[in-house]
Design a protein around this motif. Structure first.
Motif, PDB file in Angstrom:
ATOM      1  N   UNK A 101      -7.273   6.270   6.605  1.00 51.72           N
ATOM      2  CA  UNK A 101      -6.084   5.814   5.890  1.00 51.72           C
ATOM      3  C   UNK A 101      -6.455   5.208   4.543  1.00 51.72           C
ATOM      4  N   UNK A 102      -7.507   4.397   4.525  1.00 55.44           N
ATOM      5  CA  UNK A 102      -7.951   3.779   3.274  1.00 55.44           C
ATOM      6  C   UNK A 102      -8.427   4.852   2.295  1.00 55.44           C
ATOM      7  N   UNK A 103      -9.198   5.814   2.792  1.00 52.45           N
ATOM      8  CA  UNK A 103      -9.711   6.883   1.921  1.00 52.45           C
ATOM      9  C   UNK A 103      -8.572   7.708   1.339  1.00 52.45           C
ATOM     10  N   UNK A 104      -7.548   7.990   2.160  1.00 51.88           N
ATOM     11  CA  UNK A 104      -6.400   8.744   1.669  1.00 51.88           C
ATOM     12  C   UNK A 104      -5.676   7.981   0.567  1.00 51.88           C
ATOM     13  N   UNK A 105      -5.557   6.677   0.719  1.00 51.92           N
ATOM     14  CA  UNK A 105      -4.889   5.866  -0.293  1.00 51.92           C
ATOM     15  C   UNK A 105      -5.682   5.800  -1.593  1.00 51.92           C
ATOM     16  N   UNK A 106      -7.010   5.775  -1.479  1.00 54.01           N
ATOM     17  CA  UNK A 106      -7.861   5.641  -2.670  1.00 54.01           C
ATOM     18  C   UNK A 106      -8.333   6.985  -3.210  1.00 54.01           C
ATOM     19  N   UNK A 107      -8.118   8.063  -2.459  1.00 51.11           N
ATOM     20  CA  UNK A 107      -8.533   9.385  -2.925  1.00 51.11           C
ATOM     21  C   UNK A 107     -10.031   9.584  -2.938  1.00 51.11           C
ATOM     22  N   UNK A 108     -10.718   9.043  -1.911  1.00 45.40           N
ATOM     23  CA  UNK A 108     -12.177   9.167  -1.843  1.00 45.40           C
ATOM     24  C   UNK A 108     -12.581   9.597  -0.445  1.00 45.40           C
ATOM     25  N   UNK A 140      -8.675  -5.967  -7.277  1.00 45.75           N
ATOM     26  CA  UNK A 140      -7.910  -6.811  -6.343  1.00 45.75           C
ATOM     27  C   UNK A 140      -6.481  -6.301  -6.217  1.00 45.75           C
ATOM     28  N   UNK A 141      -5.881  -5.870  -7.330  1.00 50.68           N
ATOM     29  CA  UNK A 141      -4.519  -5.365  -7.303  1.00 50.68           C
ATOM     30  C   UNK A 141      -4.425  -4.071  -6.488  1.00 50.68           C
ATOM     31  N   UNK A 142      -5.409  -3.182  -6.638  1.00 51.14           N
ATOM     32  CA  UNK A 142      -5.408  -1.943  -5.858  1.00 51.14           C
ATOM     33  C   UNK A 142      -5.606  -2.225  -4.377  1.00 51.14           C
ATOM     34  N   UNK A 143      -6.437  -3.211  -4.073  1.00 49.54           N
ATOM     35  CA  UNK A 143      -6.636  -3.576  -2.668  1.00 49.54           C
ATOM     36  C   UNK A 143      -5.327  -4.063  -2.056  1.00 49.54           C
ATOM     37  N   UNK A 144      -4.572  -4.858  -2.833  1.00 48.26           N
ATOM     38  CA  UNK A 144      -3.295  -5.350  -2.322  1.00 48.26           C
ATOM     39  C   UNK A 144      -2.279  -4.221  -2.187  1.00 48.26           C
ATOM     40  N   UNK A 145      -2.240  -3.325  -3.178  1.00 45.85           N
ATOM     41  CA  UNK A 145      -1.213  -2.292  -3.222  1.00 45.85           C
ATOM     42  C   UNK A 145      -1.494  -1.119  -2.271  1.00 45.85           C
ATOM     43  N   UNK A 146      -2.772  -0.688  -2.174  1.00 48.03           N
ATOM     44  CA  UNK A 146      -3.089   0.528  -1.433  1.00 48.03           C
ATOM     45  C   UNK A 146      -3.828   0.269  -0.113  1.00 48.03           C
ATOM     46  N   UNK A 147      -4.799  -0.652  -0.149  1.00 49.00           N
ATOM     47  CA  UNK A 147      -5.659  -0.850   1.015  1.00 49.00           C
ATOM     48  C   UNK A 147      -4.956  -1.666   2.100  1.00 49.00           C
ATOM     49  N   UNK A 148      -4.306  -2.755   1.715  1.00 47.72           N
ATOM     50  CA  UNK A 148      -3.688  -3.646   2.704  1.00 47.72           C
ATOM     51  C   UNK A 148      -2.673  -2.923   3.602  1.00 47.72           C
ATOM     52  N   UNK A 149      -1.766  -2.082   3.051  1.00 50.64           N
ATOM     53  CA  UNK A 149      -0.833  -1.368   3.944  1.00 50.64           C
ATOM     54  C   UNK A 149      -1.541  -0.459   4.942  1.00 50.64           C
ATOM     55  N   UNK A 150      -2.619   0.166   4.522  1.00 48.00           N
ATOM     56  CA  UNK A 150      -3.361   1.049   5.425  1.00 48.00           C
ATOM     57  C   UNK A 150      -4.006   0.257   6.553  1.00 48.00           C
ATOM     58  N   UNK A 151      -4.591  -0.882   6.221  1.00 49.08           N
ATOM     59  CA  UNK A 151      -5.237  -1.705   7.242  1.00 49.08           C
ATOM     60  C   UNK A 151      -4.203  -2.294   8.205  1.00 49.08           C
TER      61      UNK A 151
END
Length: 444
Positions: free
Chosen positions: A392-399, A416-427
């Motif tokens: 899920x995290x990889x899909x959000x970050x495209x890696x 930090x902003x990307x972690x809040x916007x993309x990573x946190x929902x996936x986790x």
């Protein structure tokens, strides 16, 4: 070496074997005219040319093929690089492999070409090959070591000796004996012998057998007073032209001893490189060459001591960092740590993650080393949870990344902003705290 494709020649004029002029005079680097006997296009933008005579040596006897050029006469306007030379044993001819970048070359049978040899490469091979004969002969005479094979490499050559161990004092002695023979300037000569006369040759020659690439005659190369051996290669006129021989450290290889060596210009070039390196190190270390080893050993010891101190400090710092993050992270929520530290070691990152999980068992932790191309992120937690969260995290970050045993990592720059916007929902979704995150509008 390029493989022969004689059967594919579309033009061929049979008129006997290619005359091998390089065996009569290894110092002949140009040939005014040779007649084209055959031509064929090859795969990989190459073509093959057969001549009635040549000064270019094909690979054989452990010696790599020459390089050079062919120039179509009478104008000489079309010049082709020879990138390989191949002996066609079935027809006793030599194929010259030339570059054909546009697949449009067509050299007519019966036309004339001039031939040139890359003189630097030729003389280098002459030095190394003659040096090998000298080393092998003296190793046998003085130490009873037989040479079972040899390799003429692009930088360093080697011989394989049929012994299981040697002493460095023996290698040093052999090197001194070889260089004494070089200083004496022994003549190097050759003669051709009919295969029918093989049994009349000295036992020292017969014991080596008839070379597998023998076609019409046996060629004997003799270092006067030292060795006589069957060989098809190109050689120096005297041992004096070898200049010097230098051995590198012997190595064990499949139950035998492999002895690396440098001859002539290679030895001098290596010496030049080492002296330049020593001069550079002297500037960097602010000391003479005789002190380099001691200085480097001290630097290594200091580096190990500093690394040990750093590990200890990181071990002390990790719980403090974990505590400060947990103070702002509600229980049950994913723990996100973003540090502007692309050089942070994996050990330190995992030490922080372990400190978080020790203080809050079962926590799912995301750690990023910053927002640079060299940055890395980690997802750490229970193996089952990480297995759900990482894709899920990889899909959000495209890696893409990889991992096992509850530790996943990938290279990506995450702010930090990307972690809040993309990573946190996936986790949060991986923990069952939220629905699946929407697809990202852009790759990060």
């Amino acid at each position: 070496s390029t493989q022969s494709t004689w059967g594919k020649f579309n033009h061929l004029m049979m008129s006997g074997a290619t005359r091998r002029l390089y065996q009569a005079d290894a110092y002949q680097l140009s040939l005014a005219a040779a007649t084209v006997l055959g031509f064929a296009r090859r795969a990989k933008k190459l073509a093959a040319v057969i001549l009635d005579q040549t000064i270019l040596f094909p690979e054989g006897g452990g010696q790599p093929a020459d390089r050079g050029s062919l120039s179509v006469l009478p104008t000489g306007m079309r010049v082709f690089n020879v990138v390989d030379v191949v002996m066609n044993k079935a027809n006793n001819v030599i194929e010259h492999i030339i570059e054909d970048p546009n697949n449009d070359i067509d050299i007519a049978v019966g036309s004339q070409v001039s031939v040139t040899v890359d003189g630097g490469r030729r003389f280098d091979h002459m030095q190394q090959h003659t040096g090998q004969h000298l080393i092998s002969a003296l190793a046998k005479t003085h130490f009873g070591w037989n040479t079972t094979s040899w390799t003429l490499g692009p930088i360093i050559s080697s011989i394989d000796l049929d012994c299981s161990q040697v002493e460095q004092t023996q290698i040093d002695a052999l090197e001194a004996i070889c260089n004494e023979a070089i200083r004496r300037g022994h003549r190097v000569a050759f003669q051709n012998v009919a295969p029918a006369d093989f049994d009349k040759l000295p036992e020292s020659v017969r014991s080596r057998g008839v070379p597998v690439d023998t076609i019409d005659c046996l060629r004997l190369v003799e270092i006067e007073g030292i060795d006589i051996n069957t060989c098809c290669g190109t050689h120096a006129r005297t041992t004096a032209e070898l200049q010097a021989i230098k051995f590198s450290a012997p190595e064990r290889n499949k139950g035998k001893i492999q002895l690396p060596f440098l001859v002539g210009n290679r030895a001098l070039q290596t010496l030049h490189t080492l002296m330049e390196r020593e001069r550079t190190l002297s500037k960097i270390l602010s000391t003479g060459g005789s002190s380099h080893v001691a200085i480097v050993e001290k630097l290594q010891a200091d580096t190990k001591s500093l690394a040990r101190d750093l590990r200890n400090k990181c071990t002390e710092l990790a719980p403090l960092l974990a505590r400060s993050v947990l103070e702002t992270t509600p229980p049950g929520e994913p723990v996100i740590i973003v540090r502007d530290d692309p050089g942070a070691s994996r050990d330190f990152i995992l030490c922080v993650a372990n400190a978080v999980r020790a203080a809050r068992p079962g926590a799912l932790v995301f750690l990023s080393t910053g927002y640079t191309p060299e940055s890395t992120f980690y997802v750490v937690g229970d193996n089952e949870t990480v297995t759900r969260a990482a894709p899920l995290v990889c899909a959000q970050l495209g890696v893409r990344g990889g991992g096992k045993n509850g530790i996943f990592q990938a290279r990506a720059s995450v702010s930090a902003e990307q972690a809040r916007q993309f990573v946190l929902p996936a986790l949060r979704h991986a923990l069952g705290l939220a629905p699946p995150p929407p697809p990202p509008e852009r790759s990060c």
